[in-house]
Scaffold this active site. Structure first.
Site, PDB file in Angstrom:
ATOM      1  N   HIS A 283       1.720   0.228 -13.068  1.00  0.00           N
ATOM      2  CA  HIS A 283       2.510  -0.998 -13.230  1.00  0.00           C
ATOM      3  C   HIS A 283       3.997  -0.642 -13.270  1.00  0.00           C
ATOM      4  O   HIS A 283       4.393   0.304 -13.956  1.00  0.00           O
ATOM      5  CB  HIS A 283       2.093  -1.717 -14.517  1.00  0.00           C
ATOM      6  CG  HIS A 283       2.777  -3.031 -14.676  1.00  0.00           C
ATOM      7  ND1 HIS A 283       2.384  -4.161 -13.978  1.00  0.00           N
ATOM      8  CD2 HIS A 283       3.856  -3.396 -15.392  1.00  0.00           C
ATOM      9  CE1 HIS A 283       3.189  -5.156 -14.281  1.00  0.00           C
ATOM     10  NE2 HIS A 283       4.094  -4.725 -15.135  1.00  0.00           N
TER      11      HIS A 283
ATOM     12  N   GLY B 268       0.772  -1.240   0.000  1.00  0.00           N
ATOM     13  CA  GLY B 268       0.000   0.000   0.000  1.00  0.00           C
ATOM     14  C   GLY B 268       0.802   1.287   0.000  1.00  0.00           C
ATOM     15  O   GLY B 268       0.276   2.340   0.375  1.00  0.00           O
ATOM     16  N   SER B 269       2.050   1.241  -0.464  1.00  0.00           N
ATOM     17  CA  SER B 269       2.816   2.495  -0.481  1.00  0.00           C
ATOM     18  C   SER B 269       2.223   3.486  -1.493  1.00  0.00           C
ATOM     19  O   SER B 269       2.217   4.690  -1.256  1.00  0.00           O
ATOM     20  CB  SER B 269       4.303   2.241  -0.753  1.00  0.00           C
ATOM     21  OG  SER B 269       4.520   1.823  -2.077  1.00  0.00           O
ATOM     22  N   ASN B 270       1.709   2.974  -2.609  1.00  0.00           N
ATOM     23  CA  ASN B 270       1.053   3.885  -3.560  1.00  0.00           C
ATOM     24  C   ASN B 270      -0.233   4.452  -2.968  1.00  0.00           C
ATOM     25  O   ASN B 270      -0.529   5.633  -3.131  1.00  0.00           O
ATOM     26  CB  ASN B 270       0.763   3.159  -4.879  1.00  0.00           C
ATOM     27  CG  ASN B 270       1.989   3.093  -5.763  1.00  0.00           C
ATOM     28  OD1 ASN B 270       2.360   4.073  -6.392  1.00  0.00           O
ATOM     29  ND2 ASN B 270       2.647   1.937  -5.774  1.00  0.00           N
TER      30      ASN B 270
ATOM     31  N   ASN C   6      -4.692   1.967 -13.738  1.00  0.00           N
ATOM     32  CA  ASN C   6      -3.752   1.027 -13.096  1.00  0.00           C
ATOM     33  C   ASN C   6      -2.339   1.598 -13.140  1.00  0.00           C
ATOM     34  O   ASN C   6      -1.987   2.347 -14.050  1.00  0.00           O
ATOM     35  CB  ASN C   6      -3.782  -0.314 -13.839  1.00  0.00           C
ATOM     36  CG  ASN C   6      -2.875  -1.353 -13.218  1.00  0.00           C
ATOM     37  OD1 ASN C   6      -2.814  -1.480 -11.978  1.00  0.00           O
ATOM     38  ND2 ASN C   6      -2.160  -2.101 -14.039  1.00  0.00           N
TER      39      ASN C   6
ATOM     40  N   MET D 230      -3.724  -6.971  -7.250  1.00  0.00           N
ATOM     41  CA  MET D 230      -3.118  -8.065  -7.999  1.00  0.00           C
ATOM     42  C   MET D 230      -4.144  -9.027  -8.588  1.00  0.00           C
ATOM     43  O   MET D 230      -4.013 -10.246  -8.444  1.00  0.00           O
ATOM     44  CB  MET D 230      -2.114  -8.806  -7.108  1.00  0.00           C
ATOM     45  CG  MET D 230      -0.963  -7.915  -6.696  1.00  0.00           C
ATOM     46  SD  MET D 230      -0.273  -6.984  -8.086  1.00  0.00           S
ATOM     47  CE  MET D 230       1.415  -6.854  -7.603  1.00  0.00           C
ATOM     48  N   ARG D 231      -5.175  -8.461  -9.203  1.00  0.00           N
ATOM     49  CA  ARG D 231      -6.174  -9.295  -9.874  1.00  0.00           C
ATOM     50  C   ARG D 231      -6.501  -8.701 -11.235  1.00  0.00           C
ATOM     51  O   ARG D 231      -6.470  -7.476 -11.399  1.00  0.00           O
ATOM     52  CB  ARG D 231      -7.471  -9.356  -9.076  1.00  0.00           C
ATOM     53  CG  ARG D 231      -7.296 -10.041  -7.772  1.00  0.00           C
ATOM     54  CD  ARG D 231      -8.595 -10.565  -7.217  1.00  0.00           C
ATOM     55  NE  ARG D 231      -8.304 -11.265  -5.984  1.00  0.00           N
ATOM     56  CZ  ARG D 231      -7.807 -12.490  -5.933  1.00  0.00           C
ATOM     57  NH1 ARG D 231      -7.592 -13.178  -7.030  1.00  0.00           N
ATOM     58  NH2 ARG D 231      -7.529 -13.050  -4.779  1.00  0.00           N
TER      59      ARG D 231
HETATM   60  C1  GAR Z   1       3.546  -1.441  -7.276  1.00  0.00           C
HETATM   61  O1  GAR Z   1       4.872  -1.515  -7.729  1.00  0.00           O
HETATM   62  C2  GAR Z   1       2.587  -1.530  -8.442  1.00  0.00           C
HETATM   63  O2  GAR Z   1       3.059  -0.899  -9.591  1.00  0.00           O
HETATM   64  C3  GAR Z   1       2.498  -3.018  -8.635  1.00  0.00           C
HETATM   65  O3  GAR Z   1       2.419  -3.523  -7.332  1.00  0.00           O
HETATM   66  C4  GAR Z   1       3.191  -2.685  -6.469  1.00  0.00           C
HETATM   67  C5  GAR Z   1       2.371  -2.357  -5.252  1.00  0.00           C
HETATM   68  O4  GAR Z   1       3.137  -1.657  -4.304  1.00  0.00           O
HETATM   69  N1  GAR Z   1       1.378  -3.379  -9.442  1.00  0.00           N
HETATM   70  C6  GAR Z   1       1.413  -4.366 -10.340  1.00  0.00           C
HETATM   71  O5  GAR Z   1       2.380  -5.065 -10.519  1.00  0.00           O
HETATM   72  C7  GAR Z   1       0.120  -4.550 -11.128  1.00  0.00           C
HETATM   73  N2  GAR Z   1       0.316  -5.481 -12.173  1.00  0.00           N
HETATM   74  P1  GAR Z   1       2.417  -0.922  -3.096  1.00  0.00           P
HETATM   75  O6  GAR Z   1       1.449  -1.918  -2.483  1.00  0.00           O
HETATM   76  O7  GAR Z   1       3.518  -0.563  -2.155  1.00  0.00           O
HETATM   77  O8  GAR Z   1       1.696   0.285  -3.635  1.00  0.00           O
END
Ligand code: GAR
Length: 192
Positions: A108, A11-13, A106, A89-90
């Protein structure tokens, strides 16, 4: 602008968006965090910012369509305009896409179409590519496909380990996602 954020993990984003006073002042209202993993750290982050959390587990439903329908029922009363996927992640199915066409975004951690899917950073690092990056895009029915909104490069430094590269990719993500949302808010404010 009312949004729901979907996340599955750290969840850092999510937090980068939730803590931004600039976004709040520009009209961002995070109505709910939708999380499919009851143990995910992102839930603690949401509680810190007093953002309501709905945990919806796929295993509680017979299929993905019913699972997404249950999510839609939670979103409808909140009048959500955009869904922001932040480490969700779905794969999203036509059920949710049909309810929010062109309104699901999204992030990525690669320069799509390269390294779509899981473990993108690990695979980019293992490839030895000198440049990788981050993509923010509207989603369609594919895995990490759909019209690109913004891409930024992250250069691999000579001494980079996977961890240091990952750290810079996450920093880039946080800054980029805030900017994309700000642009969206400014556009929406202009349209009103
Ligand atoms: C992030 O790097 C995001 O881009 C990736 O999961 C991570 C979540 O980090 N998403 C994917 O790979 C989607 N296909 P976070 O939980 O610290 O935000």
């Amino acid at each position: 602008m009312k949004v729901a954020i979907f996340a599955s993990g750290n969840g850092s984003n999510f937090e980068a968006i939730a803590k931004s006073t600039e976004l709040r002042n520009a009209g961002l209202e995070i109505e709910v965090l939708i999380c499919d993993q009851p143990q995910a750290h992102v839930i603690k982050r949401a509680e810190k910012y007093h953002i309501p959390v709905e945990v919806v587990k796929l295993s509680d439903y017979d299929n993905r369509g019913l699972y997404e329908q249950a999510i839609i029922e939670k979103l409808k009363p909140l009048q959500i305009e955009y869904i922001l996927l932040a480490g969700y992640m779905r794969v999203v199915t036509p059920v949710l896409l049909g309810e929010y066409p062109n309104h699901i975004i999204n992030i990525h951690p690669s320069l799509l179409p390269k390294f779509s899917g899981l473990e993108a950073i690990e695979r980019a690092f293992a490839s030895g590519d000198k440049v990788t990056g981050v993509t923010i895009h509207y989603i369609d029915e594919g895995v990490d496909t759909g019209p690109i909104i913004k891409q930024c490069q992250v250069v691999r430094l000579q001494n980079d380990t996977e961890e240091t590269l990952e750290h810079r990719i996450h920093q880039t993500e946080h800054q980029m996602y805030r900017q994309v949302i700000l642009d969206l808010l400014n556009k929406n404010n202009g349209d009103k």
